[in-house]
Write a protein that holds these residues in place. Structure first.
Motif, short mmCIF file in Angstrom:
data_model
loop_
_atom_site.label_atom_id
_atom_site.label_comp_id
_atom_site.label_asym_id
_atom_site.label_seq_id
_atom_site.Cartn_x
_atom_site.Cartn_y
_atom_site.Cartn_z
N ARG A 206 0.82 -1.21 0.00
CA ARG A 206 0.00 0.00 0.00
C ARG A 206 0.86 1.26 0.00
NH1 ARG A 206 -5.39 -0.99 3.75
NH2 ARG A 206 -5.92 -3.07 2.95
N GLN A 207 1.99 1.22 0.69
CA GLN A 207 2.87 2.40 0.69
C GLN A 207 3.53 2.60 -0.67
OE1 GLN A 207 5.32 2.89 4.36
NE2 GLN A 207 4.22 1.10 5.10
N ILE A 208 3.86 1.51 -1.33
CA ILE A 208 4.43 1.61 -2.68
C ILE A 208 3.38 2.14 -3.64
CG2 ILE A 208 5.32 0.24 -4.60
CD1 ILE A 208 6.55 -1.62 -2.35
N GLU A 209 2.18 1.64 -3.54
CA GLU A 209 1.10 2.08 -4.44
C GLU A 209 0.70 3.53 -4.20
OE1 GLU A 209 -0.91 -2.37 -5.00
OE2 GLU A 209 -1.64 -1.02 -3.44
N ALA A 210 0.97 4.05 -3.00
CA ALA A 210 0.61 5.43 -2.68
C ALA A 210 1.67 6.43 -3.11
CB ALA A 210 0.37 5.57 -1.17
N LEU A 211 2.80 5.96 -3.63
CA LEU A 211 3.84 6.88 -4.10
C LEU A 211 3.33 7.74 -5.25
CD1 LEU A 211 6.90 4.43 -4.18
CD2 LEU A 211 6.70 6.47 -2.72
N PRO A 212 3.84 8.95 -5.40
CA PRO A 212 3.46 9.77 -6.56
C PRO A 212 3.70 9.02 -7.86
CG PRO A 212 4.69 11.09 -4.97
CD PRO A 212 4.77 9.66 -4.49
N ALA A 213 2.91 9.33 -8.85
CA ALA A 213 2.92 8.57 -10.10
C ALA A 213 4.26 8.63 -10.83
CB ALA A 213 1.80 9.09 -11.02
N ASP A 214 5.05 9.69 -10.59
CA ASP A 214 6.31 9.83 -11.32
C ASP A 214 7.48 9.12 -10.66
OD1 ASP A 214 6.21 11.71 -9.17
OD2 ASP A 214 7.88 12.80 -10.07
N ILE A 215 7.25 8.43 -9.54
CA ILE A 215 8.34 7.77 -8.82
C ILE A 215 8.45 6.32 -9.29
CG2 ILE A 215 9.25 7.07 -6.58
CD1 ILE A 215 9.21 10.10 -7.05
N PRO A 216 9.56 5.96 -9.94
CA PRO A 216 9.72 4.57 -10.38
C PRO A 216 10.26 3.71 -9.23
CG PRO A 216 11.64 5.83 -11.05
CD PRO A 216 10.71 6.80 -10.35
N VAL A 217 10.11 2.41 -9.37
CA VAL A 217 10.83 1.45 -8.52
C VAL A 217 11.56 0.53 -9.49
CG1 VAL A 217 10.69 -0.40 -6.83
CG2 VAL A 217 9.16 1.58 -6.63
N ASP A 218 12.86 0.61 -9.49
CA ASP A 218 13.67 -0.16 -10.43
C ASP A 218 14.13 -1.49 -9.85
OD1 ASP A 218 13.78 2.05 -12.37
OD2 ASP A 218 15.07 3.02 -10.87
N TYR A 219 14.17 -1.56 -8.52
CA TYR A 219 14.89 -2.67 -7.88
C TYR A 219 14.31 -2.85 -6.48
CZ TYR A 219 19.29 -5.36 -7.05
OH TYR A 219 20.23 -6.33 -6.82
N VAL A 220 14.18 -4.10 -6.04
CA VAL A 220 13.79 -4.36 -4.65
C VAL A 220 14.90 -5.16 -3.99
CG1 VAL A 220 12.07 -5.35 -3.10
CG2 VAL A 220 11.35 -4.41 -5.29
#
Length: 371
Positions: A206-220
């Motif tokens: 839920r915290q990842i999904e709530a990030l602003p739309a322009d914030i990528p996640v490239d790696y976990v």
């Protein structure tokens, strides 16, 4: 996959053109630093004598730590009140902020000893129901900090990797229950274990999904120590039934933001569940401990280039020094040439490795990778 990223580790693991792999290592036992201070490590680094991971030492050795990380707010709220239960000549029995009662040794920093665990906060479904209230999904503080988001936005604009870091779906329930209690709970209280995993996954997703739309996640980057040299603590079937559900939830959330890479930090030999992780896009194994029986070359032959790896350099040759180090680096050369692999020691540098041998190893490794 983002093609504008310039970080070498990302380009290596996505099989894009890159001049060489990144030069990175994985920390030191504090006793190692104390030994090296007597063998030539400059005295100005005495301040790092009690650190396993030191940005100051990383800079001194010239390591290339790339990218910017974000960490979801997964902490206990409120924490338990810390309470000392008994003082002994060389230790103290206390209940920590995490609810764990343990005997902690007063010289644990000198000897790098772990606590003697006595009691964990969850033993029954009733205990879990009470603890769960400290991890409420509707807590407005459950968000990735604004300053982390801003750093991620700036890093993405500069062509750097943006990652998310968190504990996995075996490691966290084990922290709540302890190894033995969790092992039994898979059979005695399977519904409770499922709820633990699903709740932990929701807190992150839920915290990842709530990030602003322009914030990528490239790696976990997952922490998930769940294996010994004899194999993982749960088999593929049990992993699929329990842990994999959590990985699927969070990896679905990050894939929606462009994520194509995820590493799992699992000591021991997790071979039997690598296939489960790959199904969810967790595709970088780390640290690939040689002494635990991990065979990086055999893993590549079995799983193909879908499996990336980092680590895989045995520590024993660095104790012997010289020709043994050369032979160990020659051993991993075919995997390096095949791609999707970043060589470094397969765990913290132990104190039986001399300063001169470590410097020799770094020099030879850097020649191997073309630095």
């Amino acid at each position: 996959m983002r093609r504008d990223i310039t970080d070498r580790h990302y380009r290596t693991f996505t099989y894009q053109d890159v001049d060489r792999v990144t030069d990175v290592e994985f920390g030191f036992w504090p006793q190692t630093i104390r030994r090296w201070l007597n063998e030539g490590l400059p005295a100005e680094y005495a301040s790092e004598r009690n650190r396993m991971f030191s940005a100051k030492l990383d800079a001194f050795f010239g390591f290339e730590n790339e990218g910017v990380g974000m960490t979801p707010n997964m902490g206990m709220a409120p924490p338990f009140e810390e309470r000392i239960i008994e003082r002994k000549p060389r230790s103290v029995v206390m209940r920590g902020a995490d609810g764990i009662m343990a005997e902690r040794f007063t010289d644990d920093m000198d000897d790098s000893s772990i606590p003697r665990f006595i009691e964990f906060p969850v033993k029954t479904p009733e205990d879990w129901a009470a603890l769960k209230e400290r991890y409420r999904l509707d807590d407005p503080a459950r968000k990735i900090a604004d300053e982390q988001v801003e750093r991620a936005r700036a890093a993405a604009a500069e062509g750097r990797t943006v990652s998310v870091n968190m504990a996995g779906f075996y490691g966290q329930p084990r922290h709540w229950m302890g190894f033995e209690n969790l092992s039994l709970a898979f059979y005695d209280h399977p519904g409770m274990v499922r709820d633990m995993i699903e709740h932990w996954a929701e807190l992150a997703a839920r915290q990842i999904e709530a990030l602003p739309a322009d914030i990528p996640v490239d790696y976990v980057a997952w922490w998930e120590d769940m294996a010994s040299r004899n194999g993982p603590f749960v088999g593929p079937k049990m992993f699929r039934e329990f842990c994999q559900v959590g990985y699927h939830r969070v990896m679905t959330a990050v894939k929606a933001r462009g994520c194509v890479l995820a590493h799992v930090d699992c000591d021991g030999n997790p071979h039997d569940i690598i296939g489960n992780w790959l199904e969810e896009g967790v595709n970088v194994m780390f640290p690939v401990e040689v002494a635990a029986g991990c065979d990086a070359e055999a893993w590549r032959a079995e799983f193909g280039r879908d499996l990336r790896m980092r680590g895989g350099i045995a520590k024993a040759p660095l104790v012997a020094g010289g020709a043994a180090i050369d032979a160990e680096l020659e051993r991993v050369k075919p995997l390096l040439e095949d791609g999707g692999y970043i060589p470094h020691l397969d765990h913290l540098v132990p104190p039986d490795i001399s300063y001169d041998n470590y410097r020799y190893y770094l020099d030879r490794k850097r020649k191997l990778i073309g630095k």
